[in-house]
Design a protein around this motif. Structure first.
Motif, PDB file in Angstrom:
ATOM      1  N   VAL A   1       0.835  -1.202   0.000  1.00 18.42           N
ATOM      2  CA  VAL A   1       0.000   0.000   0.000  1.00 18.42           C
ATOM      3  C   VAL A   1       0.866   1.247   0.000  1.00 18.42           C
ATOM      4  O   VAL A   1       0.614   2.205  -0.751  1.00 18.42           O
ATOM      5  N   LEU A   2       1.917   1.267   0.836  1.00 22.60           N
ATOM      6  CA  LEU A   2       2.798   2.429   0.891  1.00 22.60           C
ATOM      7  C   LEU A   2       3.522   2.643  -0.438  1.00 22.60           C
ATOM      8  O   LEU A   2       3.747   3.778  -0.859  1.00 22.60           O
ATOM      9  N   PHE A   3       3.883   1.546  -1.102  1.00 23.39           N
ATOM     10  CA  PHE A   3       4.574   1.661  -2.389  1.00 23.39           C
ATOM     11  C   PHE A   3       3.623   2.149  -3.478  1.00 23.39           C
ATOM     12  O   PHE A   3       4.005   2.942  -4.345  1.00 23.39           O
ATOM     13  N   ALA A   4       2.368   1.682  -3.436  1.00 27.10           N
ATOM     14  CA  ALA A   4       1.413   2.032  -4.488  1.00 27.10           C
ATOM     15  C   ALA A   4       0.767   3.394  -4.264  1.00 27.10           C
ATOM     16  O   ALA A   4       0.253   3.994  -5.219  1.00 27.10           O
ATOM     17  N   LEU A   5       0.789   3.899  -3.028  1.00 28.70           N
ATOM     18  CA  LEU A   5       0.106   5.152  -2.724  1.00 28.70           C
ATOM     19  C   LEU A   5       0.606   6.330  -3.557  1.00 28.70           C
ATOM     20  O   LEU A   5      -0.214   7.088  -4.115  1.00 28.70           O
ATOM     21  N   PRO A   6       1.946   6.540  -3.701  1.00 24.15           N
ATOM     22  CA  PRO A   6       2.391   7.662  -4.550  1.00 24.15           C
ATOM     23  C   PRO A   6       1.949   7.536  -5.998  1.00 24.15           C
ATOM     24  O   PRO A   6       1.581   8.539  -6.629  1.00 24.15           O
ATOM     25  N   PHE A   7       1.947   6.310  -6.527  1.00 28.89           N
ATOM     26  CA  PHE A   7       1.502   6.119  -7.910  1.00 28.89           C
ATOM     27  C   PHE A   7       0.014   6.445  -8.048  1.00 28.89           C
ATOM     28  O   PHE A   7      -0.411   7.052  -9.034  1.00 28.89           O
ATOM     29  N   GLY A   8      -0.793   6.026  -7.052  1.00 28.01           N
ATOM     30  CA  GLY A   8      -2.202   6.339  -7.094  1.00 28.01           C
ATOM     31  C   GLY A   8      -2.479   7.831  -7.012  1.00 28.01           C
ATOM     32  O   GLY A   8      -3.325   8.366  -7.734  1.00 28.01           O
ATOM     33  N   LEU A   9      -1.740   8.518  -6.132  1.00 25.44           N
ATOM     34  CA  LEU A   9      -1.919   9.967  -5.995  1.00 25.44           C
ATOM     35  C   LEU A   9      -1.522  10.691  -7.275  1.00 25.44           C
ATOM     36  O   LEU A   9      -2.228  11.599  -7.739  1.00 25.44           O
ATOM     37  N   LEU A  10      -0.397  10.280  -7.873  1.00 22.24           N
ATOM     38  CA  LEU A  10       0.035  10.911  -9.123  1.00 22.24           C
ATOM     39  C   LEU A  10      -0.964  10.632 -10.247  1.00 22.24           C
ATOM     40  O   LEU A  10      -1.212  11.493 -11.096  1.00 22.24           O
ATOM     41  N   GLY A  11      -1.534   9.416 -10.254  1.00 21.73           N
ATOM     42  CA  GLY A  11      -2.547   9.102 -11.262  1.00 21.73           C
ATOM     43  C   GLY A  11      -3.777   9.980 -11.130  1.00 21.73           C
ATOM     44  O   GLY A  11      -4.320  10.461 -12.130  1.00 21.73           O
ATOM     45  N   LEU A  12      -4.223  10.223  -9.895  1.00 18.64           N
ATOM     46  CA  LEU A  12      -5.373  11.102  -9.677  1.00 18.64           C
ATOM     47  C   LEU A  12      -5.061  12.536 -10.089  1.00 18.64           C
ATOM     48  O   LEU A  12      -5.898  13.224 -10.681  1.00 18.64           O
ATOM     49  N   LEU A  13      -3.836  12.990  -9.780  1.00 19.85           N
ATOM     50  CA  LEU A  13      -3.454  14.340 -10.181  1.00 19.85           C
ATOM     51  C   LEU A  13      -3.384  14.479 -11.700  1.00 19.85           C
ATOM     52  O   LEU A  13      -3.681  15.548 -12.251  1.00 19.85           O
ATOM     53  N   ALA A  14      -3.007  13.389 -12.381  1.00 24.11           N
ATOM     54  CA  ALA A  14      -2.868  13.451 -13.836  1.00 24.11           C
ATOM     55  C   ALA A  14      -4.217  13.540 -14.537  1.00 24.11           C
ATOM     56  O   ALA A  14      -4.334  14.200 -15.575  1.00 24.11           O
ATOM     57  N   VAL A  15      -5.244  12.887 -13.975  1.00 22.07           N
ATOM     58  CA  VAL A  15      -6.545  12.855 -14.649  1.00 22.07           C
ATOM     59  C   VAL A  15      -7.590  13.725 -13.958  1.00 22.07           C
ATOM     60  O   VAL A  15      -8.685  13.929 -14.499  1.00 22.07           O
ATOM     61  N   GLY A  16      -7.286  14.228 -12.756  1.00 17.06           N
ATOM     62  CA  GLY A  16      -8.262  15.009 -12.016  1.00 17.06           C
ATOM     63  C   GLY A  16      -8.370  16.435 -12.540  1.00 17.06           C
ATOM     64  O   GLY A  16      -7.413  17.007 -13.057  1.00 17.06           O
ATOM     65  N   GLN A  17      -9.549  17.023 -12.393  1.00 13.78           N
ATOM     66  CA  GLN A  17      -9.805  18.403 -12.805  1.00 13.78           C
ATOM     67  C   GLN A  17     -10.302  19.208 -11.612  1.00 13.78           C
ATOM     68  O   GLN A  17     -11.151  18.731 -10.844  1.00 13.78           O
ATOM     69  N   ASP A  18      -9.762  20.415 -11.496  1.00 10.27           N
ATOM     70  CA  ASP A  18     -10.201  21.346 -10.448  1.00 10.27           C
ATOM     71  C   ASP A  18     -10.162  20.698  -9.065  1.00 10.27           C
ATOM     72  O   ASP A  18     -11.088  20.851  -8.252  1.00 10.27           O
ATOM     73  N   TRP A  19      -9.082  19.976  -8.783  1.00 12.02           N
ATOM     74  CA  TRP A  19      -8.952  19.302  -7.479  1.00 12.02           C
ATOM     75  C   TRP A  19      -8.283  20.270  -6.503  1.00 12.02           C
ATOM     76  O   TRP A  19      -7.101  20.547  -6.602  1.00 12.02           O
ATOM     77  N   ARG A  20      -9.065  20.770  -5.584  1.00 16.43           N
ATOM     78  CA  ARG A  20      -8.562  21.757  -4.633  1.00 16.43           C
ATOM     79  C   ARG A  20      -8.886  21.318  -3.213  1.00 16.43           C
ATOM     80  O   ARG A  20      -9.843  20.578  -2.973  1.00 16.43           O
TER      81      ARG A  20
END
Length: 253
Positions: free
Chosen positions: A12-31
């Motif tokens: 989970v700790l290893f995959a968490l940064p990849f998941g966060l970066l994936g959300l930032l890459a496809v997310g819109q107006d995330w504040r």
């Protein structure tokens, strides 16, 4: 049971940064304080297949530089480590190998920049390559220095005594013995060149936009989707190399 929980936590700790970066890459107006993005878009992913995509060009430049540095530094370090071992002043040469690390990379780049300019390599891939080799080659030499022990020398002498030529002794005896250490050295020097920012940024004078330079540029521009996508691309080759070297890293002594 405890080991399974620990393994799950590490995954989970290893995959968490990849998941966060994936959300930032496809997310819109995330504040802040929203937990998840209110909307998603694949525009950043679609732009990767464009012919003039800057991220893929940066990925190619980074792979070219890091791969070349790793191959040249590993091969050159192997020969230099042997020469240092057989030198009368081996201790002095070994101490000199630490000199590139006495200075921060940015300061080292500023010091060698006049020589890069005189070689007409400023702002070019060749200039960055020379600068990275000045750091990676001594590092590889220090790593491979441990291979050239008395035992390795005796194996080489034994092969020569049995009729091997110097090339045959190198190819059939020394290289197989040194292969695990050579693979580790290649992996380490690749990462050293792959993640370098300060030296590359100074020597390239903004003209050689590697993936690491692009990440810092997008972060400075507050362009979260592109910064996240560039970060994911930056993490991909090291993750693949880690999988390839998994057997060596997890090998029991």
């Amino acid at each position: 049971m405890r080991s399974k929980l620990l393994t799950f936590a590490l995954i989970v700790l290893f995959a968490l940064p990849f998941g966060l970066l994936g959300l930032l890459a496809v997310g819109q107006d995330w504040r802040f304080p929203a937990v998840l993005p209110p909307g998603y878009s694949l525009d950043t992913l679609r732009s990767l297949v464009a012919a003039d995509n800057d991220l893929l060009a940066g990925l190619g430049r980074s792979l070219l530089l890091a791969g070349t540095v790793a191959v040249v530094a590993t091969a050159g370090g192997f020969g230099l480590a042997r020469a240092i071992t057989r030198s009368r002043w081996s201790a002095r040469w070994e101490a000199a190998s630490y000199l590139p690390y006495a200075l921060p990379p940015v300061l080292l780049a500023v010091l060698i920049q006049p020589f890069i300019i005189r070689l007409h390599l400023s702002g070019s891939v060749g200039g960055v390559l020379v600068g990275l080799l000045l750091v990676a080659l001594p590092f590889a030499t220090l790593l491979l220095r441990s291979f050239w022990s008395r035992q390795a020398t005796e194996f080489e002498h034994l092969a020569r005594t049995l009729g091997c030529t110097p090339r045959q002794a190198l190819r059939q005896v020394l290289l197989p013995l040194a292969w695990p250490l050579l693979r580790t050295t290649f992996f380490q020097t690749f990462l050293l060149a792959w993640f370098d920012f300060g030296l590359t940024n100074v020597l390239s004078v903004g003209k050689v936009r590697t993936l690491t330079v692009q990440v810092f540029t997008y972060v400075g521009e507050a362009n979260a989707p592109l910064a996240a996508m560039a970060s994911l691309l930056l993490l991909l080759p090291p993750a693949l190399l880690l999988l390839v070297n998994k057997s060596a890293l997890l090998r029991k002594p």
